[in-house]
Design a protein around this motif. Sequence first.
Motif, short mmCIF file in Angstrom:
data_model
loop_
_atom_site.label_atom_id
_atom_site.label_comp_id
_atom_site.label_asym_id
_atom_site.label_seq_id
_atom_site.Cartn_x
_atom_site.Cartn_y
_atom_site.Cartn_z
N ASP A 50 1.22 -48.85 23.76
CA ASP A 50 0.23 -48.56 24.80
C ASP A 50 -0.86 -49.63 24.84
O ASP A 50 -1.87 -49.45 25.53
CB ASP A 50 -0.36 -47.14 24.63
CG ASP A 50 -0.99 -46.94 23.25
OD1 ASP A 50 -0.76 -47.77 22.36
OD2 ASP A 50 -1.72 -45.94 23.08
N HIS A 51 -0.66 -50.72 24.12
CA HIS A 51 -1.58 -51.87 24.18
C HIS A 51 -0.88 -53.08 24.79
O HIS A 51 -0.84 -54.15 24.21
CB HIS A 51 -2.09 -52.20 22.77
CG HIS A 51 -3.14 -51.26 22.28
ND1 HIS A 51 -3.64 -51.30 21.00
CD2 HIS A 51 -3.79 -50.24 22.90
CE1 HIS A 51 -4.55 -50.35 20.85
NE2 HIS A 51 -4.65 -49.69 21.99
N GLN A 52 -0.33 -52.88 25.99
CA GLN A 52 0.45 -53.95 26.63
C GLN A 52 -0.40 -55.19 26.92
O GLN A 52 0.10 -56.30 26.90
CB GLN A 52 1.08 -53.45 27.94
CG GLN A 52 2.24 -52.50 27.72
CD GLN A 52 3.40 -53.11 26.93
OE1 GLN A 52 3.82 -54.22 27.20
NE2 GLN A 52 3.89 -52.39 25.95
N ILE B 143 -3.16 -41.23 6.10
CA ILE B 143 -4.10 -41.63 5.05
C ILE B 143 -4.55 -43.06 5.30
O ILE B 143 -3.73 -43.97 5.43
CB ILE B 143 -3.43 -41.51 3.66
CG1 ILE B 143 -3.01 -40.05 3.42
CG2 ILE B 143 -4.37 -42.00 2.55
CD1 ILE B 143 -2.08 -39.87 2.23
N GLY B 144 -5.88 -43.26 5.37
CA GLY B 144 -6.41 -44.60 5.63
C GLY B 144 -7.32 -44.58 6.83
O GLY B 144 -7.22 -43.68 7.68
N ASN B 145 -8.21 -45.54 6.90
CA ASN B 145 -9.22 -45.55 7.96
C ASN B 145 -9.27 -46.90 8.67
O ASN B 145 -10.34 -47.38 9.04
CB ASN B 145 -10.60 -45.22 7.37
CG ASN B 145 -11.12 -43.88 7.84
OD1 ASN B 145 -12.29 -43.56 7.69
ND2 ASN B 145 -10.25 -43.10 8.45
N ASN C 124 -7.26 -49.72 11.65
CA ASN C 124 -6.71 -49.65 13.00
C ASN C 124 -5.26 -49.19 13.02
O ASN C 124 -4.81 -48.58 13.99
CB ASN C 124 -6.85 -51.00 13.70
CG ASN C 124 -8.24 -51.21 14.25
OD1 ASN C 124 -8.91 -50.25 14.63
ND2 ASN C 124 -8.70 -52.45 14.30
N VAL C 125 -4.51 -49.49 11.95
CA VAL C 125 -3.12 -49.03 11.91
C VAL C 125 -3.10 -47.50 11.83
O VAL C 125 -2.29 -46.84 12.49
CB VAL C 125 -2.34 -49.67 10.74
CG1 VAL C 125 -0.97 -49.04 10.60
CG2 VAL C 125 -2.19 -51.18 10.96
N ALA C 126 -4.02 -46.92 11.06
CA ALA C 126 -4.11 -45.45 10.97
C ALA C 126 -4.39 -44.86 12.35
O ALA C 126 -3.77 -43.87 12.76
CB ALA C 126 -5.20 -45.05 9.97
P1 NAP Z 1 -7.28 -52.10 6.92
O1 NAP Z 1 -8.13 -52.34 8.11
O2 NAP Z 1 -7.48 -52.97 5.73
O3 NAP Z 1 -7.48 -50.56 6.50
C1 NAP Z 1 -6.95 -50.05 5.33
C2 NAP Z 1 -7.59 -48.70 5.07
O4 NAP Z 1 -6.92 -48.13 3.95
C3 NAP Z 1 -9.08 -48.77 4.72
O5 NAP Z 1 -9.74 -47.72 5.38
C4 NAP Z 1 -9.08 -48.54 3.20
O6 NAP Z 1 -10.24 -47.91 2.73
C5 NAP Z 1 -7.92 -47.58 3.08
N1 NAP Z 1 -7.39 -47.51 1.73
C6 NAP Z 1 -6.99 -48.53 0.93
N2 NAP Z 1 -6.55 -48.04 -0.25
C7 NAP Z 1 -6.68 -46.70 -0.19
C8 NAP Z 1 -6.39 -45.65 -1.06
N3 NAP Z 1 -5.87 -45.88 -2.28
N4 NAP Z 1 -6.65 -44.37 -0.68
C9 NAP Z 1 -7.17 -44.12 0.53
N5 NAP Z 1 -7.45 -45.08 1.43
C10 NAP Z 1 -7.22 -46.35 1.07
O7 NAP Z 1 -5.72 -52.23 7.23
P2 NAP Z 1 -4.79 -51.83 8.48
O8 NAP Z 1 -5.26 -50.63 9.19
O9 NAP Z 1 -3.42 -51.84 7.90
O10 NAP Z 1 -4.94 -53.08 9.45
C11 NAP Z 1 -4.57 -54.41 9.06
C12 NAP Z 1 -5.22 -55.42 10.00
O11 NAP Z 1 -4.59 -55.34 11.28
C13 NAP Z 1 -6.70 -55.15 10.22
O12 NAP Z 1 -7.38 -56.37 10.30
C14 NAP Z 1 -6.71 -54.44 11.56
O13 NAP Z 1 -7.92 -54.54 12.27
C15 NAP Z 1 -5.58 -55.16 12.28
N6 NAP Z 1 -5.06 -54.29 13.36
C16 NAP Z 1 -5.70 -54.38 14.55
C17 NAP Z 1 -5.29 -53.56 15.59
C18 NAP Z 1 -6.02 -53.64 16.90
O14 NAP Z 1 -6.80 -54.56 17.09
N7 NAP Z 1 -5.80 -52.71 17.78
C19 NAP Z 1 -4.24 -52.65 15.42
C20 NAP Z 1 -3.62 -52.58 14.18
C21 NAP Z 1 -4.05 -53.42 13.15
P3 NAP Z 1 -11.40 -48.74 1.97
O15 NAP Z 1 -12.18 -49.43 3.02
O16 NAP Z 1 -12.14 -47.71 1.26
O17 NAP Z 1 -10.69 -49.72 1.04
#
Ligand code: NAP
Length: 475
Positions: free
Chosen positions: A51-53, A148-150, A152-154
């Motif tokens: 949905d992010h075309q 689980i996680g906070n 953008n992938v979550a």
């Molecule tokens: P991320 O942004 O690094 O988020 C990982 C999350 O997992 C953080 O909230 C982290 O919390 C949590 N976490 C890590 N270890 C944990 C644990 N043991 N228990 C519970 N929570 C834990 O990674 P991501 O969501 O995989 O995204 C990867 C990159 O892709 C990011 O730069 C993201 O912005 C990008 N992305 C962008 C888009 C978009 O622009 N639409 C879409 C998808 C991905 P803590 O902060 O407490 O460590």
Amino acid sequence: MRKDPPRAAVIGAGPSGFYTAEQLLGSGFEVDLIDALPTPYGLVRAGVAPDHQKIKGVTRVYARIAGRPGFRFFGGVELGRHLTRDELLERFHAVVYAVGAADDNRLGVPGEDRPGSHPATEFVAWYNGHPDFADRGFGLSAKRAVVIGNGNVALDAARMLVADPAELARTDIADHALRALERAAVREVVVLGRRGPAQASFTDPELRELGELPRADVVVDPAAVQLDPHSAAWLESGAADAGTRRNMEILREYAWRPLAGKTHRVVLTFSCSPVEILGGQDGSVSGVRVVRNRIELGADGRLYAVPTGQEEVIECGLVLRSIGYRGRPLPGVPFDERRGVIRNAGGRVLGDDGAPLPGEYAAGWIKRGPSGVIGTNKKDAADTVARIAEDAEAGALNEPARPDAGEIAAWLAGRVPDLVRWGGWEAIDRHEVGRGEPLGRPRVKIVRRPEMVGVALGTSSQTRARDANCDVTRQ
Ligand code: NAP
């Protein structure tokens, strides 16, 4: 005598691979872009949500790079399976690893591998039609899912679980995922952040989008947006970034927004860590045991989640673990196990003695870790290619024994009978777009390798001639 331009192999045809190729072409290199899949574009094709075309539109930039003289694409070629690092170094002045981060981080809690508990990265690859994940199944008969996680992938995973299938049907979501999501029983998705709302790593456009879903209410407990003293002080101090401030505004609005009574809900829960993934009688996921956390200031100035001992169980039938990607080591290439990246300094791959290995470089997530947006990789690639240009100037590149363009193409074709060239990808692209047109969809993806290869190799004589011509002109 004319000196042939230096030749670079870029491994991985995602955003980093294309930006690296662009920079290398601009620095006088000829570039062979090699990918394990028959299709290019990495996470733009298999990661960015359907949905992010608009975001996926960046592939037009990459297609223009592919059209530049000196560029060749070799799809379906896997480093470690079809060829080795040493064989690359026999043929290229520079090898750039831009393979991204293929693995996921582990939670390290009991029950993590139960049926019904999956890395979100696999769910993402599945709904995006990555051929290695097309046969996966996810427990979509569950009424409640926990993500689980906070990051953008979550949020992507949560949004896809509650999205309106009629809207998804207008995207390039894989057909198998569309059918499964149409039948899904999931009504509630709980997104678990281990720290507070001010520490969430999702970005505000994605958070705002969650509140605009036609089928789902967003639920935030008003108590959760009352910040702990450390976070409040940080936010008031002016040190907080604008994105976090916007996140807090949106979350406060969600906390006070009346529920619209929609059929689905996304519940954003903070300061809560999973302690165990619980199983039912058949062993599959039945819930998540969580502990409430408080936020404490560490000696390093960072805010940490510290368990309070107060536990509860969230019943659910599906768990998606979205706690970050992790790089996967490449055979023979030095790897930093702690950080999950190729051992490198500014993109130069470092040997065991800490000295740069001539002609070996890294770019993108496998260089710096999985952070940033697509555009971040442009600057990152430019930094790596600046190091390559410095090494070229200093005569410090690799000295390959066989850098001949024609020989390289023949060698790869010998190793991979189903080799897909750029013309082959263009045939796949036309085929997918053509299948989508009558349905009002951007494309209908092919999700099986044999079908991809069949379409690619059944290319018109014109595209075959174009590829053959590429090889002849560069010999
Ligand atoms: P991320 O942004 O690094 O988020 C990982 C999350 O997992 C953080 O909230 C982290 O919390 C949590 N976490 C890590 N270890 C944990 C644990 N043991 N228990 C519970 N929570 C834990 O990674 P991501 O969501 O995989 O995204 C990867 C990159 O892709 C990011 O730069 C993201 O912005 C990008 N992305 C962008 C888009 C978009 O622009 N639409 C879409 C998808 C991905 P803590 O902060 O407490 O460590």
